[in-house]
Motif scaffolding. Structure first.
Motif, PDB file in Angstrom:
ATOM      1  N   ILE A  89       0.851  -1.180   0.000  1.00 24.91           N
ATOM      2  CA  ILE A  89       0.000   0.000   0.000  1.00 24.91           C
ATOM      3  C   ILE A  89       0.891   1.235   0.000  1.00 24.91           C
ATOM      4  O   ILE A  89       1.990   1.229   0.553  1.00 24.91           O
ATOM      5  N   GLU A  93      -2.521   6.318   2.517  1.00 22.91           N
ATOM      6  CA  GLU A  93      -2.878   5.169   3.350  1.00 22.91           C
ATOM      7  C   GLU A  93      -1.655   4.637   4.083  1.00 22.91           C
ATOM      8  O   GLU A  93      -1.720   4.289   5.265  1.00 22.91           O
ATOM      9  N   THR A 174     -10.370   9.208   8.513  1.00 28.95           N
ATOM     10  CA  THR A 174      -9.557   9.384   7.318  1.00 28.95           C
ATOM     11  C   THR A 174     -10.258   8.948   6.040  1.00 28.95           C
ATOM     12  O   THR A 174      -9.671   9.012   4.970  1.00 28.95           O
ATOM     13  N   PHE A 176     -10.957   5.846   5.624  1.00 27.12           N
ATOM     14  CA  PHE A 176     -10.605   4.432   5.526  1.00 27.12           C
ATOM     15  C   PHE A 176     -11.842   3.573   5.765  1.00 27.12           C
ATOM     16  O   PHE A 176     -12.767   3.980   6.459  1.00 27.12           O
ATOM     17  N   GLY A 247     -12.499   0.267  -6.283  1.00 29.14           N
ATOM     18  CA  GLY A 247     -11.745  -0.295  -5.160  1.00 29.14           C
ATOM     19  C   GLY A 247     -12.473  -1.399  -4.436  1.00 29.14           C
ATOM     20  O   GLY A 247     -11.923  -2.030  -3.533  1.00 29.14           O
ATOM     21  N   THR A 275     -19.121  11.220  -1.922  1.00 32.19           N
ATOM     22  CA  THR A 275     -19.498   9.880  -1.481  1.00 32.19           C
ATOM     23  C   THR A 275     -21.016   9.709  -1.549  1.00 32.19           C
ATOM     24  O   THR A 275     -21.778  10.663  -1.503  1.00 32.19           O
ATOM     25  N   TRP A 323     -11.298  -4.343  -8.277  1.00 32.51           N
ATOM     26  CA  TRP A 323     -10.224  -4.735  -7.361  1.00 32.51           C
ATOM     27  C   TRP A 323     -10.215  -6.220  -7.024  1.00 32.51           C
ATOM     28  O   TRP A 323      -9.158  -6.868  -7.064  1.00 32.51           O
ATOM     29  N   HIS A 361      -3.244   2.610  -4.557  1.00 33.94           N
ATOM     30  CA  HIS A 361      -3.710   3.690  -3.694  1.00 33.94           C
ATOM     31  C   HIS A 361      -5.216   3.531  -3.566  1.00 33.94           C
ATOM     32  O   HIS A 361      -5.942   3.659  -4.562  1.00 33.94           O
ATOM     33  N   TRP A 362      -5.682   3.194  -2.346  1.00 30.94           N
ATOM     34  CA  TRP A 362      -7.098   2.913  -2.146  1.00 30.94           C
ATOM     35  C   TRP A 362      -7.592   1.809  -3.086  1.00 30.94           C
ATOM     36  O   TRP A 362      -8.671   1.886  -3.671  1.00 30.94           O
ATOM     37  N   ASN A 363      -6.745   0.800  -3.265  1.00 27.79           N
ATOM     38  CA  ASN A 363      -7.103  -0.403  -4.035  1.00 27.79           C
ATOM     39  C   ASN A 363      -7.246  -0.178  -5.536  1.00 27.79           C
ATOM     40  O   ASN A 363      -7.858  -1.009  -6.227  1.00 27.79           O
ATOM     41  N   GLU A 451     -11.709  13.718  -5.327  1.00 29.89           N
ATOM     42  CA  GLU A 451     -10.587  12.884  -5.751  1.00 29.89           C
ATOM     43  C   GLU A 451      -9.219  13.525  -5.509  1.00 29.89           C
ATOM     44  O   GLU A 451      -8.193  12.870  -5.639  1.00 29.89           O
ATOM     45  N   ASP A 453      -5.771  14.827  -4.145  1.00 32.24           N
ATOM     46  CA  ASP A 453      -4.846  14.454  -3.080  1.00 32.24           C
ATOM     47  C   ASP A 453      -3.465  15.022  -3.376  1.00 32.24           C
ATOM     48  O   ASP A 453      -3.235  15.648  -4.416  1.00 32.24           O
TER      49      ASP A 453
END
Length: 484
Positions: A89, A93, A174, A176, A247, A275, A323, A361-363, A451, A453
């Motif tokens: 990973i 993350e 986060t 996650f 993901g 989301t 994924w 990154h995030w699957n 999205e 980052d």
């Protein structure tokens, strides 16, 4: 620990004891801290075991349906899910997982790998800058102050047992799947020196039938999106979008109810636009895709009814595969011709000349690319973007000044979380795996796109990867670009 080698005993009985080798002074085992408790993971409370030594290495096991191991071996963080992996990973993350675990050590701030300046800290190999908040002399909270999302890790209460003191709870805000740890007991245990060693790749509950062709039945829409048909418990349940940017795989909630799949958790899907509302996570059995058979796999559900993928295909789309099948196989994708083949990782050989490093990154899969102005960046290879060209997220647009002096027009794109305003213009050139596309139509996202980052630049649709067959080799942590 005493070792007995039967071969050595036999030789001693025959030849006597004149040449006995001296006993090694290297210890066989090491003492580590074991914390047991509960992990809140995707809305479910699952068993937790967390092992940690004074060298900052850790191995965390989350049980139940997640069945996940996350380990820092002193160099890299690797993970296994449901007996499949390991895979590395990266990016945020990776940094957050270190910051969740390292404050459990005594004198953690003095350990190698951490830079502290006044009331902030940063990892030696990291980008995130964390503020430190204290309460009554104990660390209370870490906040990523230079991230657009201001993610935080809170350390709550105190648990002291067997001369070891740790927080009672760690709250992880986060985004996650992992939301918190609650600790119940602490002890010291002895483990082998190779306890944190990364294993070789394996995939439990996965098999391949070499009598079945690796090439799948595929529908390619005029937008460039690719659809495939898995069998679930031997039944054809309809078309699924193949999306390397997913993901987690998804399934229509009506199918999940028809099969009476058990609900094991809940999740909110993230993506362009933010989301969604939370939906159930279910566990399905016997998913077959060409020669690949997966005995058990988790899916997120989504509401029944016409969606974007169904409108693209012109008939109902019952799910998304990404994924979970990519982690268990090697897949060759031809986005131009609409072809997909699935291979057993143990027999597939990707020639080194076509291989690029894979970053997860995030699957989802990222690869290094070059573009206008001699710039470099990491881009998601997104088969779910269809025939689009490069898509830059808003933070990359800002930090690289990509709109300065560029002629654009306004537009809008829709993702999992909703619609995002964009600017559309031409990029002078974009290069991947040595192939350059000139004067390519490019999307520049605006505002809070869901999205952005600090690590990546954006997404790649089919327009810039069509000169290649793409090979997704997650077991080997590689991406292949084989020229036509």
């Amino acid at each position: 620990m005493k070792r007995i080698f039967l071969g050595s005993i036999c030789l001693l009985l025959v030849f006597g004891c004149a040449n006995i080798a001296p006993k090694s002074d290297v210890p066989d085992d090491t003492e580590v801290m074991l914390i047991k408790g509960i992990a809140n993971y995707e809305g479910a409370e699952l068993s937790l075991e967390l092992y940690m030594d004074q060298e900052s290495r850790f191995l965390t096991k989350i049980g139940g349906w997640a069945n996940q191991i996350t380990c820092y071996d002193g160099e890299q963080i690797w993970r296994m899910e449901n007996g499949v992996g390991p895979y590395e990973i990266d990016f945020s993350e990776k940094e957050f997982m270190k910051m969740v675990h390292w404050p459990l050590m005594e004198n953690w701030q003095g350990k190698k790998g951490i830079k502290i300046l006044k009331d902030t800290l940063r990892l030696d190999d990291g980008i995130l800058k964390f503020s430190l908040d204290y309460e009554n002399g104990s660390l209370n909270k870490l906040t990523a102050i230079n991230s657009p999302y201001q993610e935080s890790i809170s350390f709550i209460g105190s648990l002291e047992q067997n001369s070891i003191k740790v927080p009672k709870e760690i709250l992880i805000q986060t985004g996650f799947p992992l939301a918190s740890y609650t600790f119940l007991s602490i002890e010291k245990v002895v483990k082998p020196l190779d306890w944190y060693k990364r294993p070789t790749y394996r995939a439990n509950g996965v098999s391949f039938d070499d009598q079945i062709s690796p090439e799948l039945k595929v529908r390619r829409a005029n937008t460039g999106h690719i659809f495939i048909k898995p069998l679930i418990q031997g039944k054809d349940v309809g078309w699924f979008l193949f999306d390397s940017g997913a993901g987690m795989s998804l399934i229509n909630e009506d199918i999940a109810k028809d099969f009476d799949f058990p609900v094991v958790g809940e999740m909110a899907m993230g993506g362009i636009g933010g989301t969604t509302d939370k939906q159930d996570i279910v566990t399905a059995k016997n998913i077959k895709l060409g020669p690949l058979l997966i005995e058990q796999m988790n899916f997120g559900t989504f509401p029944a009814g016409p969606g974007k993928a169904s409108r693209i295909l012109g008939e109902p789309v019952m799910g998304v595969l990404g994924w979970d099948v990519l982690l268990r196989s090697v897949m060759e994708i031809d986005m131009l011709k609409g072809k997909i083949s699935v291979y057993n990782p143990s027999v597939y050989n990707l020639e080194e000349q076509y291989s690029e490093q894979l970053f997860l990154h995030w699957n989802v899969p990222y690869v290094q690319s070059k573009f206008e102005g001699g710039k470099n960046g990491l881009f998601l290879i997104d088969t779910g973007a269809g025939d689009k060209g490069p898509i830059f997220h808003s933070m990359a647009v800002q930090r690289l000044d990509l709109l300065v002096g560029r002629k654009t027009e306004k537009g809008q794109i829709k993702g999992a979380g909703g619609a995002v305003e964009v600017k559309i213009g031409k990029l002078e050139w974009f290069e991947i795996a040595g192939h350059r596309t000139n004067n390519v139509t490019t999307i520049f996202m605006q505002g809070n796109d869901g999205e952005a980052d600090l690590y990546t630049e954006g997404f790649l649709g089919g327009q810039v990867v069509q000169p290649f067959k793409i090979v997704f080799d997650y077991p080997g942590m590689k991406v292949g670009f084989i020229p036509r």
